[in-house]
Design a protein around this motif. Structure first.
Motif: not given
Length: 690
Positions: A533-535, A543-544, A551-554
């Motif tokens: 999704m980020i890509g 912007s992401t 999402g990364g923190i979770v």
């Protein structure tokens, strides 16, 4: 020797008297008195106390005074039918004067004596008791022989007890209800004392009762092996001609962290097996290992070891891409990125080192790469490796690993380089390799500040190639010229990183079992979905920030907090393999050694690349199996994949901070041989033959 020593002490005292010295003329300098514990019934045994009260600066002596001195002696005059037992001395202190070790009391102390009342004593009567007492009173400069006739009484009947006896009895060493063992070593004696692993101990000292066995003044070594305390003593300079049949004495447990005396224990040891290894404790067990030479060698070893870490498959791709990005970006910001990358690497290494040293100081048995024994950290590393592999494969762009060298600005460039340095160090440090193992092992016996210097050198060695690229333009010119091939190279680097992902997945299974591994892999799949999704968002120029960071923190929180709950508890299984290896334990090692068999003990972990290479190339080979089988070699393997305090303790005792560690115990040899960390099949096959 004891007779000559005591004769010299007395001659010196007499010489002082003949010279007319008045320094001690007002004696006695130790006042003595005889006291009864309480009234007693006919035939009952109570305690008498010979209370000794030294003047300030003076001291008396224990039953074995050490290299100089004389203890108190008593010649009794007792009523008919009465009797006394052996003198019971409190736990003494050490006093080292001009290289001579003395066992002394520099404070008031009471020597207790069992006293048995005559069976025919009449109730209500008072029994007179007297003793001719002789002792030696000393300062650090002079000694004075003193004596007195001590008078006391014991009432036959009932009455209150003297409350002071409770304190005097508490100062006596507690008798140990189990026997210890002792064995000769190359330099002296090793004594094993049953001592619970949970029992407190400060800076201990063993006061040996016998003479001609140990050198009183030499440093003593202490280490804990499970529920056993191992004492190491240097052999006496003029030993007795016959080997001792037993060793007994008093073990002073030292002072607690609160400044309170921990008392002592009295025990007897008989000849027998003494376990090896263990965790060193006490000041005496930290052999004066610190010196400028030790520190310099450890720093150089860590520096070279850090350089070697750069060729590991999980680090080399990261370093390669950063180097190519630096070459493409030109030279205007190269030195800034070099310094930032170095700072990130060194900060990560020193942070891990500080955590390890703090845990060890708190009593937790951990070693280098301890983080890989934590299921949460392994799950987080798996997600990081997946994210790096996805970046190399082109699924998304990560500024720190971009071939554009950051964002193109000075701030973006150094931030990306700093983050990449943190990442490279974190994924590079699990294994110890040549040079690094000895350096990190030495760091564990150095003072904290010196140990941190060693780990800083390790980080500097890891960062040095990139730092040189940043400051030496000639080195950057040696790199291939930028072109379309760089993108293909980046995609190719996804292969070794993908192999790292597979290795971490296998490690997760070995560390925590299939349920834990399945949970970690499920999180990895979610990470890939998030990165896709980020890509896509990045390629549309959007912007992401709204979903990438949350999402990364979770996912990271799930890896650290949730997946460890899925991990199986307890030690992992040890595979017998070609060598029919058995799990390592101190007991198994002692049993094999007692049978006179050669022993090969090796310590490994599933996350250690060099361990696995050695096992495949040299240990698990038919030539090694045949040679070991012919010589009757017992093979013990210590699997350190999961945290195991007993294995960590043994590694520390061998001066190793991590794995691999290979030890060869020839049959009937006193000490093991530490083998190199890079093994070959021919070397292993030749071990049994010497």
């Amino acid at each position: 020797m004891a007779f000559l020593r005591n004769l010299l002490v007395l001659l010196a005292a007499c010489l002082l008297a003949l010279t007319g010295s008045t320094a001690w003329a007002q004696g006695p300098h130790i006042r003595a008195s005889l006291l009864a514990e309480r009234p007693a019934k006919p035939g009952e045994t109570i305690s008498l106390a010979v209370l000794m009260q030294p003047d300030k600066g003076w001291h008396g002596y224990w039953s074995n005074p050490g290299d100089a001195g004389l203890p108190v002696t008593l010649e009794w005059t007792l009523p008919a039918g009465a009797g006394t037992g052996l003198l019971e001395f409190p736990v003494p202190q050490t006093l080292l004067v001009q290289g001579l070790m003395n066992h002394v009391y520099e404070h008031d102390y009471a020597v207790l004596v069992p006293f048995t009342v005559p069976k025919d004593a009449e109730p209500g009567t008072t029994l007179p008791v007297s003793a001719k007492a002789n002792w030696l009173a000393c300062t650090e400069a002079i000694c004075v022989p003193e004596s007195a006739t001590l008078q006391g009484t014991v009432t036959v009947g009932k009455g209150p007890a003297d409350a002071r006896f409770d304190g005097w009895r508490a100062a006596l060493p507690a008798p140990l209800d189990r026997q210890g063992t002792f064995a000769a070593s190359a330099s002296g004696w090793r004594i094993a004392v049953p001592f619970p692993a949970s029992a407190a101990i400060g800076d201990p000292h063993f006061f040996i009762a016998g003479e001609g066995i140990a050198d009183y003044a030499k440093p003593q070594g202490f280490s804990r092996v499970g529920d056993t305390l191992v004492i190491e003593l240097a052999r006496a300079g003029f030993p007795s001609p016959e080997a001792p049949q037993s060793i007994n004495g008093v073990l002073s447990l030292g002072i607690s962290a609160k400044g309170e005396s921990l008392g002592g224990i009295a025990f007897t040891a008989a000849p027998g097996a003494v376990p090896t290894g263990g965790t060193p404790i006490g000041k005496g067990s930290m052999p004066a290992a610190f010196s400028a030479t030790t520190l310099i060698l450890a720093i150089l070893g860590a520096l070279v070891g850090g350089l070697i870490l750069n060729v590991m498959p999980c680090v080399f791709p990261i370093l390669s891409l950063k180097a190519l990005a630096l070459a493409r970006a030109g030279s205007h910001n190269a030195h800034v990125e070099g310094v930032a990358y170095t700072a990130g690497v060194m900060l990560a290494c020193m942070g891990l080192a500080a955590a390890m040293l703090a845990l060890r100081a708190a009593g937790t048995q951990v070693g280098w790469a301890f983080q890989l024994q934590d299921p949460g950290v392994v799950a987080l590393l798996l997600l990081l490796a997946v994210a790096i592999t996805a970046n190399f494969a082109g699924l998304y762009e990560l500024p720190g690993l971009s071939l554009e060298s950051g964002s193109g600005t000075a701030k973006g460039g150094w931030l990306g380089a700093f983050g990449t340095g943190l990442l490279a160090a974190f994924v590079a440090t699990p294994c110890t390799g040549p040079f690094m193992a000895a350096a990190v092992g030495a760091a564990l016996i150095l003072p904290a500040w010196a140990a941190m210097a060693v780990f800083a050198a390790l980080g500097f060695g890891l960062a040095l190639p990139f730092l040189l690229l940043g400051f030496v333009p000639a080195l950057r010119r040696l790199l291939p010229k930028p072109g379309a091939w760089m993108e293909r190279f980046r995609r190719a680097m996804a292969v070794p990183m993908g192999l790292t992902v597979l290795a971490l997945g296998w490690l997760a299974w070995r560390l925590g079992g299939p349920v834990y591994a399945g949970g970690a892999i499920a999180l990895a799949v979610l990470v890939v979905a998030l990165l896709v999704m980020i890509g896509r968002t990045q390629r549309r120029g959007l912007s992401t920030a709204t979903f990438a960071l949350p999402g990364g923190i979770v996912l990271a929180a799930l890896a650290l907090a949730v997946t460890p709950r899925l991990a199986a508890a307890g030690p992992g299984t040890v595979e017998a393999g070609l060598l029919d290896a058995k799990p390592f334990s101190e007991a198994a090692l002692a049993e094999a050694r007692a049978q006179g068999k050669p022993v090969f003990a090796y310590f490994t972990a599933d996350w250690c690349l060099s361990c696995k290479v050695n096992e495949a190339a040299a240990i698990e080979r038919e030539t090694t199996r045949d040679a070991f089988k012919k010589a009757g070699v017992v093979v013990l393997v210590g699997d350190w994949t999961r945290r195991d305090p007993k294995i960590t303790s043994f590694l520390s005792a061998q001066g190793a901070a991590g794995v691999p560690l290979y030890l060869w115990y020839p049959a009937k040899a006193a000490e093991p041989q530490k083998l190199p960390q890079v093994l070959s099949a021919d070397f292993m096959a030749g071990l049994p033959g010497g």
